[in-house]
Every structure is written in C-alpha cells, then in structure tokens.
Motif scaffolding. Sequence first.
Motif, PDB file in Angstrom:
ATOM      1  N   ARG A 144       0.420  -1.221  -0.171  1.00  8.36           N
ATOM      2  CA  ARG A 144       0.107   0.002  -0.193  1.00  8.36           C
ATOM      3  C   ARG A 144       0.455   1.104  -0.015  1.00  8.36           C
ATOM      4  O   ARG A 144       0.691   2.546  -0.611  1.00  8.36           O
ATOM      5  CB  ARG A 144      -0.721  -0.393   1.353  1.00  8.36           C
ATOM      6  N   GLN A 145       2.033   0.633   0.858  1.00  7.06           N
ATOM      7  CA  GLN A 145       3.326   2.423   0.753  1.00  7.06           C
ATOM      8  C   GLN A 145       3.448   2.456  -0.742  1.00  7.06           C
ATOM      9  O   GLN A 145       3.336   3.773  -1.159  1.00  7.06           O
ATOM     10  CB  GLN A 145       3.948   1.859   2.130  1.00  7.06           C
ATOM     11  N   THR A 146       3.414   2.181  -1.340  1.00  4.35           N
ATOM     12  CA  THR A 146       4.614   1.972  -2.925  1.00  4.35           C
ATOM     13  C   THR A 146       3.304   2.390  -3.503  1.00  4.35           C
ATOM     14  O   THR A 146       3.405   3.281  -4.014  1.00  4.35           O
ATOM     15  CB  THR A 146       4.476   0.520  -3.484  1.00  4.35           C
ATOM     16  N   TYR A 147       2.138   2.235  -3.481  1.00  2.65           N
ATOM     17  CA  TYR A 147       1.018   2.348  -4.320  1.00  2.65           C
ATOM     18  C   TYR A 147       0.754   4.125  -3.475  1.00  2.65           C
ATOM     19  O   TYR A 147       0.866   4.477  -4.756  1.00  2.65           O
ATOM     20  CB  TYR A 147      -0.325   2.189  -4.175  1.00  2.65           C
ATOM     21  N   TYR A 148       0.403   4.343  -2.529  1.00  3.71           N
ATOM     22  CA  TYR A 148       0.617   5.949  -1.956  1.00  3.71           C
ATOM     23  C   TYR A 148       2.191   6.812  -2.637  1.00  3.71           C
ATOM     24  O   TYR A 148       1.256   8.080  -2.888  1.00  3.71           O
ATOM     25  CB  TYR A 148      -0.358   5.649  -1.012  1.00  3.71           C
ATOM     26  N   LEU A 149       2.572   6.065  -2.585  1.00 12.22           N
ATOM     27  CA  LEU A 149       3.679   6.574  -3.030  1.00 12.22           C
ATOM     28  C   LEU A 149       3.875   7.939  -4.723  1.00 12.22           C
ATOM     29  O   LEU A 149       4.130   8.869  -5.168  1.00 12.22           O
ATOM     30  CB  LEU A 149       5.133   6.368  -3.023  1.00 12.22           C
ATOM     31  N   ALA A 150       3.288   6.656  -5.480  1.00 11.11           N
ATOM     32  CA  ALA A 150       3.420   7.167  -6.564  1.00 11.11           C
ATOM     33  C   ALA A 150       2.071   7.815  -6.850  1.00 11.11           C
ATOM     34  O   ALA A 150       2.805   8.705  -7.234  1.00 11.11           O
ATOM     35  CB  ALA A 150       2.730   5.879  -7.341  1.00 11.11           C
ATOM     36  N   LEU A 151       1.629   7.966  -6.049  1.00  6.16           N
ATOM     37  CA  LEU A 151       0.106   9.053  -6.032  1.00  6.16           C
ATOM     38  C   LEU A 151       0.144   9.946  -5.736  1.00  6.16           C
ATOM     39  O   LEU A 151       0.170  10.976  -6.396  1.00  6.16           O
ATOM     40  CB  LEU A 151      -1.359   8.055  -5.396  1.00  6.16           C
ATOM     41  N   ASP A 152       1.542   9.950  -4.726  1.00  7.12           N
ATOM     42  CA  ASP A 152       1.875  11.684  -4.637  1.00  7.12           C
ATOM     43  C   ASP A 152       2.458  12.316  -5.384  1.00  7.12           C
ATOM     44  O   ASP A 152       2.595  12.990  -5.388  1.00  7.12           O
ATOM     45  CB  ASP A 152       2.448  11.181  -3.080  1.00  7.12           C
ATOM     46  N   PHE A 153       4.069  11.101  -5.757  1.00  2.15           N
ATOM     47  CA  PHE A 153       4.147  12.250  -7.260  1.00  2.15           C
ATOM     48  C   PHE A 153       3.799  12.373  -8.278  1.00  2.15           C
ATOM     49  O   PHE A 153       4.222  13.177  -8.972  1.00  2.15           O
ATOM     50  CB  PHE A 153       5.690  10.536  -7.534  1.00  2.15           C
ATOM     51  N   PHE A 154       3.106  11.664  -8.390  1.00  9.02           N
ATOM     52  CA  PHE A 154       1.817  11.456  -8.911  1.00  9.02           C
ATOM     53  C   PHE A 154       1.155  12.856  -9.729  1.00  9.02           C
ATOM     54  O   PHE A 154       1.217  13.876 -10.242  1.00  9.02           O
ATOM     55  CB  PHE A 154       0.674  10.397  -9.709  1.00  9.02           C
ATOM     56  N   ASP A 155       0.777  13.041  -8.117  1.00  9.48           N
ATOM     57  CA  ASP A 155      -0.294  15.059  -8.059  1.00  9.48           C
ATOM     58  C   ASP A 155       0.959  16.033  -7.895  1.00  9.48           C
ATOM     59  O   ASP A 155       0.485  17.245  -8.404  1.00  9.48           O
ATOM     60  CB  ASP A 155      -1.150  14.458  -6.548  1.00  9.48           C
ATOM     61  N   ARG A 156       2.058  15.587  -7.028  1.00  9.55           N
ATOM     62  CA  ARG A 156       3.019  17.213  -7.322  1.00  9.55           C
ATOM     63  C   ARG A 156       3.517  17.489  -8.511  1.00  9.55           C
ATOM     64  O   ARG A 156       3.846  18.286  -8.418  1.00  9.55           O
ATOM     65  CB  ARG A 156       4.013  16.909  -5.664  1.00  9.55           C
ATOM     66  N   PHE A 157       3.627  16.274  -9.741  1.00 16.38           N
ATOM     67  CA  PHE A 157       4.332  16.000 -10.444  1.00 16.38           C
ATOM     68  C   PHE A 157       3.145  17.292 -11.316  1.00 16.38           C
ATOM     69  O   PHE A 157       3.828  18.326 -11.980  1.00 16.38           O
ATOM     70  CB  PHE A 157       4.821  14.937 -11.677  1.00 16.38           C
ATOM     71  N   LEU A 158       2.133  16.716 -11.603  1.00 13.34           N
ATOM     72  CA  LEU A 158       0.995  17.177 -12.173  1.00 13.34           C
ATOM     73  C   LEU A 158       0.681  19.384 -12.131  1.00 13.34           C
ATOM     74  O   LEU A 158       0.861  19.811 -12.246  1.00 13.34           O
ATOM     75  CB  LEU A 158      -0.459  17.110 -12.230  1.00 13.34           C
ATOM     76  N   SER A 159       1.467  19.171 -10.352  1.00 11.03           N
ATOM     77  CA  SER A 159       1.571  19.967  -9.757  1.00 11.03           C
ATOM     78  C   SER A 159       1.740  21.411 -10.006  1.00 11.03           C
ATOM     79  O   SER A 159       2.152  22.511 -10.064  1.00 11.03           O
ATOM     80  CB  SER A 159       1.320  20.143  -7.693  1.00 11.03           C
ATOM     81  N   ILE A 160       2.875  20.927 -10.343  1.00 11.69           N
ATOM     82  CA  ILE A 160       4.095  21.737 -10.979  1.00 11.69           C
ATOM     83  C   ILE A 160       4.497  21.984 -12.170  1.00 11.69           C
ATOM     84  O   ILE A 160       4.156  22.767 -12.802  1.00 11.69           O
ATOM     85  CB  ILE A 160       5.796  21.705 -10.531  1.00 11.69           C
TER      86      ILE A 160
END
Length: 406
Positions: A144-160
């Motif tokens: 689960r931690q792997t999935y939520y790390l990927a979710l965080d990277f994805f959202d922050r990448f699109l935020s920038i």
Amino acid sequence: MNKKENSNIRSIGCKRKSHVLDEVDTNRLPFNDTQTSQNVRSKKQKRSKSTLKNPYQKENLTNELTPSSTISSSQYHSTFENHTPLPNLNFANSVEVWNLMLKCDDTYKRDSDLFNHHTSLQPTMRATLLDWLNEVCQAYNLTRQTYYLALDFFDRFLSIQKDCPKKNLQLIGITCLFIAAKIEEIFPPKMNRFSFVCDGACSDKDISDMELVIMNTLKWELRPVTPIAWLNAFFKVYTFSDKENISKSKQQVNESFLIPDYESELFVHIAHLIDLCTLDAGSLAFSYSVIAASAFYHFTSEDVVLHCTGKTLDQLQTCVEWMVPFAIAIKNAGLDFLTDLNNEKSMIQTHTISLELLHSAQTIQADIETEKLTVLESSEASSLCPMTPSKMASMPPTPPRSTGTS
C-alpha cells in the motif's frame, strides 16, 4: 619496531584523524595546497586556545561540526507544539518524531487546482489512471505504501508542471509507480515489467527518460508521510493505548511499537475508504494526515480520534463531511472482499475499488449538494458527522445508481 617507526605511525594516524574532521566540517576545504594547510593550522590553533579557556565546554566543537542541527531544531520547535499522541519511546524523542511527521505533511503539498494548469486533462482521467495503478499493484503484490508514494509523486508532478499532454499521462503514472517500487519494495519488479503492463504504450527508454524528468521536477523530495503511513501510526497508538494502557502510564515503549500489531480487518476497512476517496480530485484539498484521521473517525469514535491522531474537531470537520458520500457508497456496495483477507495481505495494495463505486459516491455527493442535504443538524453545528459503524448500520441504503462514469 623502533621508536622512530612508532612516531611515524602515530603522526600518520594524527593526519588521518585530522583529515576525517576536515571532511565532516563543511566550512573547511580539503588539504590540496600549502595555503589551505596553513589556514587549517590557524583554525586548529584558534580552536585549541578557545578550548584552553574553557576545557569543559564541548558544545563549541559539536556545533562547528554540525552547524545546521541547532538551527533546524529551533525552527522546528517554534513551528509545532510540544504535543504528541505517541507514547514515551525509549529509542527516540516522541515529540520530535511527531513534529517531523507534521513538518513533512506540511512540506509535501499538492495543488487542489492543478487541473486548471492542464487544459487537456480532466479529473476523470486522474481517477482512471489511479484505478489502473491500483490494479497493477495488486498484480505485482506491491505494498500500500508503494501505491501511495506513486500517487503522491503523480499529484505533485502535475501540480508543478503546466499543460501536460494527455498522451503522456499513462507514462507519468507508471514511471511514478516504478520510482515508488524502487524506494519501498524489497524486491521491486524490473523496468520491463512496468513497460509490459502498458501494452506497448511506452518502452523501457520512455520510462527511464521520464524518471529523470520526474525526479528533477520533484527536486528528489521522495519521502512524504502518505495517508497509509499516517493510518498505520494512528493504529499503533490505538493498539498500544488499548492493550498496554500507555495513555495513563509513563513507562517507555521499545522498538516493538514499530511492529504492526492490530486488527487487520478494521485497518483494511479504513484503507478501503481512503482508496476510494483519493480517486476523487477533491482529496487534493486536504493534507494526508487529515485524510487518514477523517477516515479513522468514520469507523471509531470521537474520543479515539482525538487521542490517537492529535487532531482537533475543527481540523477534521470539513474533510469528515466531504467523506460521507464515499462512506455511504462503500456501505451500499458491501465488504465481501474481507472474507478472503488475512494478516499477511493486509499491507498489500488490493484492487477493491472501482470507477463505478467512485461514480456512485460522486452521485450521492451531487444529490447532497443539489438537494441541500446537510449531514450536521442545526443544533449540532459544533459536532462531527456521526458516521461510526453503529450509526452507519442504521442508515437505509441509497437506491442503486447507474454504473456510467462521470
């Protein structure tokens, strides 16, 4: 061995020791020329004189070797309160640990209006991609931690980033999962396994190139405290408080506190709600700790949440109300997947949500907004949504919704 050889060995040892100190001290340059050596000698002489003046004061040397530690500690204590729901740990300062988690939660932020910066993207595209990544995690037994790390990277990448092409969305998502797996998994799948699930949409080279772009965009800040990590921390406090009565004692807790030892069914139940909520773009408006604490509230009680999360009711009220349609949708769909659950699989990301379930929650949410249905009664404006399991069971199921996506 004669005395002369012994003196040479001792002098070499002194030089090596001095060289190590020079590498630790970032304010000094290495031994590369005569002038540098003279500067170092002068600094050593000044240091020795100050030591002679106060031979029992060791703080000067410590602060000189680690100049940033004292500064960060003062800033850190001035930002956060000296309060923590963590028990008294014998291997770390529980207040510092908790404040570091809060500081991390405040640092890793996402833009709730990120779709305004991408004209070709829609919230439904994000939900579809995350649902697919969830399925990939289950196929490769990722945590689960792997999935939520990927979710965080994805959202922050699109935020920038700005104006990201729609055709690159899948590549960005699978690359974020590839980075997360290398960070979190003991045996991460090879790169060709990630390109394989894309069915020819991207190659290994595409993932490798995008990896550099994402890492540079995020400035290599890749260790957020994810919602599932916060939920894990809340459960540890909840379990220890219940079994050891630590909340009423001052005894220290050893490293066993780090080992998950709680009811896996309840944990997966709450994680299931977080999985569904984070598919919705509305989750971008809340911090990870608030999302986890609000989901924790829906299946426990007010007293438990206040004790285990360190949050106040005012901090959680907006998010708890926002989660109500998702909790209702989960109740209507049932929890049949829990029958095959065991403790070993509780931390593995399973694909138990769907876009149909998300659409059902969003439809309920739209009904509440359109018909101006309020979860809180006017006489209970200061209390939270009573969505504990006992009161959820008394709620009548909502009528079935259409299975189309919004």
